[in-house]
Scaffold this motif. Structure first.
Motif, mmCIF file in Angstrom:
data_model
loop_
_atom_site.group_PDB
_atom_site.id
_atom_site.type_symbol
_atom_site.label_atom_id
_atom_site.label_comp_id
_atom_site.label_asym_id
_atom_site.label_seq_id
_atom_site.Cartn_x
_atom_site.Cartn_y
_atom_site.Cartn_z
ATOM 1 N N ALA A 1 41.102 -30.450 59.841
ATOM 2 C CA ALA A 1 42.284 -29.593 60.490
ATOM 3 C C ALA A 1 42.822 -30.658 61.297
ATOM 4 N N THR A 2 43.958 -31.402 60.866
ATOM 5 C CA THR A 2 44.770 -32.313 61.664
ATOM 6 C C THR A 2 46.305 -31.546 62.537
ATOM 7 N N ILE B 1 44.217 -21.722 63.284
ATOM 8 C CA ILE B 1 43.867 -23.076 64.283
ATOM 9 C C ILE B 1 44.874 -23.266 65.252
ATOM 10 N N ARG B 2 46.313 -23.351 64.862
ATOM 11 C CA ARG B 2 47.149 -23.830 65.604
ATOM 12 C C ARG B 2 47.210 -23.081 67.055
ATOM 13 N N ARG B 3 47.259 -21.665 66.734
ATOM 14 C CA ARG B 3 47.169 -20.575 67.642
ATOM 15 C C ARG B 3 46.158 -20.577 68.836
ATOM 16 N N ALA B 4 44.969 -20.742 68.135
ATOM 17 C CA ALA B 4 43.736 -20.896 68.978
ATOM 18 C C ALA B 4 43.662 -21.875 69.722
ATOM 19 N N LEU B 5 43.912 -23.073 69.000
ATOM 20 C CA LEU B 5 43.876 -24.487 69.845
ATOM 21 C C LEU B 5 44.729 -24.179 71.024
ATOM 22 N N SER B 6 46.054 -23.923 70.881
ATOM 23 C CA SER B 6 46.975 -23.667 71.831
ATOM 24 C C SER B 6 46.559 -22.864 73.081
ATOM 25 N N GLU B 7 45.925 -21.875 72.717
ATOM 26 C CA GLU B 7 45.595 -20.783 73.739
ATOM 27 C C GLU B 7 44.230 -21.540 74.456
ATOM 28 N N HIS C 1 50.873 -34.752 51.648
ATOM 29 C CA HIS C 1 52.203 -34.774 50.855
ATOM 30 C C HIS C 1 52.201 -34.824 49.281
ATOM 31 N N ASP C 2 50.863 -35.154 48.869
ATOM 32 C CA ASP C 2 50.492 -35.224 47.492
ATOM 33 C C ASP C 2 50.397 -33.840 47.029
ATOM 34 N N GLY C 3 50.580 -33.633 45.615
ATOM 35 C CA GLY C 3 50.657 -32.547 44.947
ATOM 36 C C GLY C 3 51.672 -31.543 45.233
ATOM 37 N N PRO C 4 51.273 -30.149 44.841
ATOM 38 C CA PRO C 4 52.390 -29.141 45.063
ATOM 39 C C PRO C 4 52.543 -28.657 46.253
ATOM 40 N N GLY C 5 51.746 -29.104 47.261
ATOM 41 C CA GLY C 5 51.849 -28.711 48.512
ATOM 42 C C GLY C 5 50.672 -27.715 49.045
ATOM 43 N N PRO C 6 50.497 -27.574 50.255
ATOM 44 C CA PRO C 6 49.353 -26.614 50.650
ATOM 45 C C PRO C 6 49.582 -25.128 50.350
ATOM 46 N N SER C 7 48.278 -24.558 49.982
ATOM 47 C CA SER C 7 48.018 -23.412 49.297
ATOM 48 C C SER C 7 48.394 -22.296 50.413
ATOM 49 N N GLN C 8 48.486 -21.079 50.216
ATOM 50 C CA GLN C 8 48.772 -20.020 51.348
ATOM 51 C C GLN C 8 47.457 -20.014 52.295
ATOM 52 N N ARG C 9 46.148 -20.304 51.784
ATOM 53 C CA ARG C 9 45.014 -20.108 52.392
ATOM 54 C C ARG C 9 45.201 -21.445 53.482
ATOM 55 N N GLN C 10 45.482 -22.380 52.984
ATOM 56 C CA GLN C 10 45.429 -23.630 53.873
ATOM 57 C C GLN C 10 46.561 -23.541 55.151
ATOM 58 N N LEU C 11 47.893 -23.140 54.674
ATOM 59 C CA LEU C 11 48.727 -22.605 55.505
ATOM 60 C C LEU C 11 48.384 -21.492 56.542
ATOM 61 N N ARG C 12 47.798 -20.275 56.159
ATOM 62 C CA ARG C 12 47.092 -19.243 57.229
ATOM 63 C C ARG C 12 46.267 -19.872 58.188
ATOM 64 N N THR D 1 45.780 -28.511 57.394
ATOM 65 C CA THR D 1 44.313 -28.515 56.837
ATOM 66 C C THR D 1 44.164 -29.138 55.315
ATOM 67 N N SER D 2 43.042 -29.817 55.215
ATOM 68 C CA SER D 2 42.798 -30.384 53.901
ATOM 69 C C SER D 2 42.786 -29.459 52.822
#
Length: 148
Positions: free
Chosen positions: A60-61, A23-29, A7-18, A53-54
């Motif tokens: 990746a958490t 990863i969430r979808r792949a891990l779920s599958e 939660h530090d800084g300006p928030g996650p970048s678009q790349r981090q979010l993407r 992601t960091s």
């Protein structure tokens, strides 16, 4: 020193979010299909609510919760024991040049939603909502935002 790295800084970048969502979808599958060679883990239904992601995409958490919320500590232990195999399966599925190191935490958003529902169910809170928050919080225009 007690800052949360998520939660530090300006928030996650678009790349981090993407990358986190991929990863969430792949891990779920991977977890749903039982692609891991651990019968105990394959028997569990696990929801992956979010992956953060960091900034450097090296970590990746995954925020996870077993179906029904039971066996939370067991899930974390089993995921940690199988994280190398999970990482390989996710990397293979996504075709990433570098697959982040996976970490697992309990997804507490469901607990927070339950607590919010509990608060809204309290008589005094429900009365405040039904009365339109008769305090000054709405400002001079009233609860609808218009002056008339």
């Amino acid at each position: 020193m007690g800052k949360n790295k998520f939660h530090d800084g300006p928030g996650p970048s678009q790349r981090q979010l993407r990358v986190g969502e991929l990863i969430r979808r792949a891990l779920s599958e991977v977890l749903a299909r039982g692609d891991v060679h651990d019968m105990e883990l394959n028997r569990m239904s696990i929801t992956v609510g979010e992956v953060r992601t960091s900034p450097d995409l090296k970590i990746a958490t995954a925020f996870v919760l077993p179906l029904g919320g039971r066996g939370q500590e067991d899930v974390l232990k089993l995921l940690a024991q199988n994280k190398s195999e999970l990482r390989r399966a996710v990397g293979k599925k996504l075709g990433l040049k570098f697959t982040p190191d996976l970490r697992f935490r309990l997804d507490e958003t469901f607990d927070q939603m339950d607590e919010t529902r509990r608060l809204f169910a309290q008589d005094e809170v429900r009365q405040d909502i039904e009365d339109g928050f008769d305090g000054d919080a709405d400002g001079p225009d009233g609860p609808d935002g218009d002056a008339g």
